[in-house]
Design an enzyme around this catalytic site. Structure first.
Site, PDB file in Angstrom:
ATOM      1  N   HIS A 129       6.730  -1.476  11.409  1.00 17.89           N
ATOM      2  CA  HIS A 129       6.844  -2.867  10.750  1.00 17.89           C
ATOM      3  C   HIS A 129       8.267  -3.209  10.631  1.00 17.89           C
ATOM      4  O   HIS A 129       8.552  -4.217   9.926  1.00 17.89           O
ATOM      5  CB  HIS A 129       5.927  -3.036   9.684  1.00 17.89           C
ATOM      6  CG  HIS A 129       4.393  -3.027   9.826  1.00 17.89           C
ATOM      7  ND1 HIS A 129       3.345  -3.025   9.074  1.00 17.89           N
ATOM      8  CD2 HIS A 129       3.555  -3.082  11.169  1.00 17.89           C
ATOM      9  CE1 HIS A 129       2.168  -2.828   9.687  1.00 17.89           C
ATOM     10  NE2 HIS A 129       2.515  -2.843  10.903  1.00 17.89           N
ATOM     11  N   GLU A 236      -8.445   5.798  -2.966  1.00 20.40           N
ATOM     12  CA  GLU A 236      -9.780   4.880  -2.557  1.00 20.40           C
ATOM     13  C   GLU A 236     -10.356   5.066  -1.310  1.00 20.40           C
ATOM     14  O   GLU A 236      -9.617   5.524  -0.399  1.00 20.40           O
ATOM     15  CB  GLU A 236      -9.377   3.566  -2.898  1.00 20.40           C
ATOM     16  CG  GLU A 236      -9.171   3.026  -4.154  1.00 20.40           C
ATOM     17  CD  GLU A 236      -9.052   1.509  -4.467  1.00 20.40           C
ATOM     18  OE1 GLU A 236      -8.866   0.872  -3.194  1.00 20.40           O
ATOM     19  OE2 GLU A 236      -8.796   1.007  -5.405  1.00 20.40           O
TER      20      GLU A 236
HETATM   21  P1  OAD Z   1      -2.373  -1.909   1.498  1.00 27.34           P
HETATM   22  O1  OAD Z   1      -1.750  -2.729   0.255  1.00 27.34           O
HETATM   23  O2  OAD Z   1      -3.139  -2.625   2.271  1.00 27.34           O
HETATM   24  O3  OAD Z   1      -2.895  -0.493   1.039  1.00 27.34           O
HETATM   25  C1  OAD Z   1      -2.462   0.294   0.106  1.00 27.34           C
HETATM   26  C2  OAD Z   1      -3.215   1.595   0.158  1.00 27.34           C
HETATM   27  O4  OAD Z   1      -2.855   2.866  -0.584  1.00 27.34           O
HETATM   28  C3  OAD Z   1      -4.683   1.334  -0.421  1.00 27.34           C
HETATM   29  O5  OAD Z   1      -5.622   2.028   0.388  1.00 27.34           O
HETATM   30  C4  OAD Z   1      -4.625   2.271  -1.727  1.00 27.34           C
HETATM   31  O6  OAD Z   1      -5.875   2.612  -2.166  1.00 27.34           O
HETATM   32  C5  OAD Z   1      -3.747   3.112  -1.441  1.00 27.34           C
HETATM   33  N1  OAD Z   1      -3.106   3.847  -2.615  1.00 27.34           N
HETATM   34  C6  OAD Z   1      -2.424   3.292  -3.688  1.00 27.34           C
HETATM   35  N2  OAD Z   1      -1.699   4.156  -4.396  1.00 27.34           N
HETATM   36  C7  OAD Z   1      -1.854   5.203  -3.643  1.00 27.34           C
HETATM   37  C8  OAD Z   1      -1.372   6.493  -4.234  1.00 27.34           C
HETATM   38  N3  OAD Z   1      -0.547   6.869  -5.189  1.00 27.34           N
HETATM   39  N4  OAD Z   1      -1.544   7.485  -3.298  1.00 27.34           N
HETATM   40  C9  OAD Z   1      -2.267   7.288  -2.260  1.00 27.34           C
HETATM   41  N5  OAD Z   1      -2.978   6.046  -2.020  1.00 27.34           N
HETATM   42  C10 OAD Z   1      -2.699   5.207  -2.651  1.00 27.34           C
HETATM   43  O7  OAD Z   1      -0.792  -1.215   2.258  1.00 27.34           O
HETATM   44  P2  OAD Z   1      -0.940  -0.963   3.743  1.00 27.34           P
HETATM   45  O8  OAD Z   1      -2.049  -0.204   4.463  1.00 27.34           O
HETATM   46  O9  OAD Z   1       0.386  -0.292   3.842  1.00 27.34           O
HETATM   47  O10 OAD Z   1       2.315  -5.500   6.982  1.00 27.34           O
HETATM   48  O11 OAD Z   1      -0.622  -2.235   4.533  1.00 27.34           O
HETATM   49  C11 OAD Z   1      -0.429  -2.571   5.603  1.00 27.34           C
HETATM   50  C12 OAD Z   1       0.385  -3.524   6.182  1.00 27.34           C
HETATM   51  O12 OAD Z   1      -0.230  -4.859   5.835  1.00 27.34           O
HETATM   52  C13 OAD Z   1       1.699  -3.750   5.668  1.00 27.34           C
HETATM   53  O13 OAD Z   1       2.558  -2.927   6.497  1.00 27.34           O
HETATM   54  C14 OAD Z   1       1.972  -5.056   5.772  1.00 27.34           C
HETATM   55  C15 OAD Z   1       0.932  -5.707   5.121  1.00 27.34           C
HETATM   56  O14 OAD Z   1       0.682  -7.060   5.682  1.00 27.34           O
HETATM   57  C16 OAD Z   1       3.361  -6.233   7.213  1.00 27.34           C
HETATM   58  O15 OAD Z   1       4.130  -6.683   6.400  1.00 27.34           O
HETATM   59  C17 OAD Z   1       3.650  -6.165   8.664  1.00 27.34           C
END
Ligand code: OAD
Length: 263
Positions: A129, A236
């Protein structure tokens, strides 16, 4: 066996199985998301305190928004850069950097734009990204400005665009953050590289991602269909949890070092 002990035993078993898969693999890919940077103080997108719960993506992370109000979009990205500049890689980032050095072939595919993997010492990184520290010409004339986060630490104010003085490309057009916005496609070379790596992996580690954003979310399944063992590390359940081989439930900054210790 009491339930807590049974759970601990199950976690230990899952860690052992995951470590065995990694130790026996020729090629390992880690796909990371915002969760891996959570402990470093970088907000996630969808969880509690997540960015998309506080802000409207359509007003901040798309080209129309930038064309309408570039100062607002730059203000938001400057604020995010500032938060990231104040954070440091955590044990999870550091662990993945060590795995790259230790394993025969290890590639990190990240959805994160924060640059913390590089700061932790990872070198073979595919940034799906983009990267928040880079700026590109909004008219895509080819100019890319790569700014080091370390400079920001010395002078945090330097990247704040003054009103009427938005950052401009040498061609005269505005510069924009080099990140993928809603409605935009991923860079085809970058995506192609991630697909090749996932397709050739023996193990894919899926760390801290909600698995909701495509095409990144399709990579674990692609790897699995090509014979890879799939391991999810997340606090989660996610839509990916059902189809992966091994689920390691817990924060990546603790689970990754525990996994490494078993290798
Ligand atoms: P999300 O915010 O959608 O998800 C974060 C994930 O991390 C969730 O499943 C949480 O349960 C998990 N999580 C939180 N704390 C954690 C920890 N300490 N250890 C392990 N897991 C943990 O973020 P992404 O999946 O990265 O795109 O989101 C994908 C994309 O959506 C991003 O890159 C961004 C956004 O829109 C763009 O900006 C193009």
């Amino acid at each position: 066996m009491d339930p807590t002990m049974a759970l601990e035993q199950a976690t230990r078993d899952a860690l052992e199985r995951a470590a065995k898969a990694i130790a026996g693999a020729r090629r390992v890919v880690a796909l990371t998301g915002a969760g891996i940077s959570f402990e470093s103080g970088v907000p996630t997108f969808r969880g509690p305190g997540g960015l998309w719960r506080q802000f409207r993506p359509e007003e901040l992370a798309n080209l129309q928004a930038f064309n309408r109000n570039p100062a607002l979009v730059w203000e938001w990205y400057s604020w995010r850069r500032q938060r990231i500049a104040e954070s440091r890689p955590n044990a999870g980032h550091e662990c993945l950097a060590r795995l790259e050095r230790r394993l025969p072939a290890f590639t990190l595919v990240t959805q994160n734009v924060d640059g913390l993997h590089r700061q932790a010492g990872s070198a073979r990184i595919v940034e799906l990204h983009g990267n928040i520290w880079r700026s590109v010409c909004a008219r895509r004339c080819g100019v890319v400005l790569d700014e080091s986060p370390w400079e920001t630490r010395r002078d945090p104010e330097c990247r704040w665009p003054e009103p009427g003085a938005l950052p401009r490309c040498t061609c005269g057009s505005l510069l924009r953050p080099d990140v993928v916005w809603f409605g935009e496609s991923l860079d085809t070379d970058v995506l192609g590289c991630a697909i090749d790596e996932a397709g050739a992996a023996d193990v894919i580690l899926v760390v801290g991602t909600s698995g909701l954003v495509y095409p990144a979310a399709a990579l674990p399944d692609l790897a699995r269909r090509n014979g890879a063992a799939t391991i999810e590390i997340n606090v989660e359940p996610t839509p990916l949890s059902e189809s992966v081989d091994i689920v390691l439930r817990g924060p990546s900054e603790l689970v990754l070092p525990a996994l490494e210790a078993r290798l």
